[in-house]
Design a protein around this motif. Structure first.
Motif, mmCIF file in Angstrom:
data_model
loop_
_atom_site.group_PDB
_atom_site.id
_atom_site.type_symbol
_atom_site.label_atom_id
_atom_site.label_comp_id
_atom_site.label_asym_id
_atom_site.label_seq_id
_atom_site.Cartn_x
_atom_site.Cartn_y
_atom_site.Cartn_z
ATOM 1 N N UNK A 139 0.808 -1.243 0.031
ATOM 2 C CA UNK A 139 0.033 -0.063 -0.184
ATOM 3 C C UNK A 139 0.817 1.205 -0.074
ATOM 4 N N UNK A 140 0.359 2.253 -0.750
ATOM 5 C CA UNK A 140 1.119 3.437 -0.678
ATOM 6 C C UNK A 140 1.176 4.114 0.516
ATOM 7 N N UNK A 141 2.351 5.000 0.825
ATOM 8 C CA UNK A 141 1.993 5.761 2.073
ATOM 9 C C UNK A 141 2.031 7.253 1.891
ATOM 10 N N UNK A 142 2.768 7.804 0.747
ATOM 11 C CA UNK A 142 2.925 9.084 0.409
ATOM 12 C C UNK A 142 2.882 9.111 -1.304
ATOM 13 N N UNK A 159 6.116 3.080 -0.704
ATOM 14 C CA UNK A 159 5.081 1.931 -0.389
ATOM 15 C C UNK A 159 5.567 1.144 0.994
ATOM 16 N N UNK A 160 4.771 0.424 1.388
ATOM 17 C CA UNK A 160 5.333 -0.580 2.381
ATOM 18 C C UNK A 160 4.647 -1.828 1.623
ATOM 19 N N UNK A 161 5.543 -2.830 1.930
ATOM 20 C CA UNK A 161 5.167 -4.309 1.048
ATOM 21 C C UNK A 161 5.101 -5.343 2.323
ATOM 22 N N UNK A 162 3.972 -6.059 2.582
ATOM 23 C CA UNK A 162 3.945 -7.181 3.476
ATOM 24 C C UNK A 162 3.525 -8.390 2.678
ATOM 25 N N UNK A 163 4.648 -9.708 2.964
ATOM 26 C CA UNK A 163 4.426 -10.840 2.410
ATOM 27 C C UNK A 163 3.222 -11.567 2.773
ATOM 28 N N UNK A 164 2.548 -12.427 2.037
ATOM 29 C CA UNK A 164 1.459 -13.059 2.634
ATOM 30 C C UNK A 164 1.949 -14.451 3.630
#
Length: 211
Positions: A139-142, A159-164
């Motif tokens: 998801x984008x942060x700015x 953005x911040x990326x989170x693994x499944x």
């Protein structure tokens, strides 16, 4: 919880200036409505009816209330209309995009290819870019949206990326992406760079309307 966030609009109409225009319009509309209400009041008195204007009605036709309605309407709907959007220079990028990505090795060769779906949620003053793949989501942060008359509209965001769940080989990380949209806003191409957990980079190609 992830929320839509504000974004800078570079090369477009200054939002503060638009706010002043809306303030003037709200004051004018409020004055016109008030004149109509007072005229109806005079008619009621002439007909012998008890003229009574509830305070709630007066508050609803105040300039502040009308400004709120005008701003909401512009932010959610009017900015998407071609004449208004063209004047504001704020392109509508909202919708779902098919994303084909290529991660590159340090020497510029292809390390691997990946695919996903980009969903852009946008209003006039807020945006969120959501990328979903089979292994992670971000998801984008700015963000900033640049009106470039030479190359087209350019979207820059971090953005911040989170693994499944079930992907222990991947790590949460942050990155930056830059996308340049075609004049008809049906395709886009760009690059991304990751860091703070995953040091990779590559290219992206987007096509709108493909789930």
């Amino acid at each position: 919880m992830i929320h839509d966030h504000e974004y800078a609009l570079l090369g477009g109409i200054n939002r503060a200036k638009v706010g002043r225009y809306l303030s003037v319009a709200a004051a004018a509309i409020s004055a016109l409505v008030m004149l109509c209400v007072l005229a109806l009041w005079d008619v009621a008195k002439a007909l012998g009816l008890p003229p009574n204007i509830p305070p709630a009605v007066l508050s609803l036709i105040g300039a502040g209330s009308i400004f709120t309605v005008l701003y909401w309407f512009l932010d959610r709907h009017a900015w998407k209309w071609a004449p208004v959007g063209g004047w504001l220079k704020a392109p509508d990028l909202s919708g779902e995009w098919d994303c084909q990505g290529t991660t590159l090795a340090p020497d510029g060769s292809v390390a691997f290819k990946w695919s996903g779906t980009v969903k852009i949620v946008q209003s006039w003053d807020k945006i969120r870019v959501r990328l979903t793949t089979s292994t992670s989501g971000s998801n984008s942060l700015a963000a900033a949206l640049v009106c470039d008359e030479a190359d087209g509209f350019r979207l820059l965001y971090n953005y911040r990326n989170d693994p499944r769940v079930g992907k222990p080989e991947l790590q949460t990380h942050r990155g930056f992406a830059e996308l340049v949209f075609s004049p008809d806003r049906s395709t886009a191409e760009g690059e991304y760079f990751n860091g703070h957990g995953r040091f990779t980079f590559g290219t992206m190609k987007l096509v709108k309307g493909v789930a």
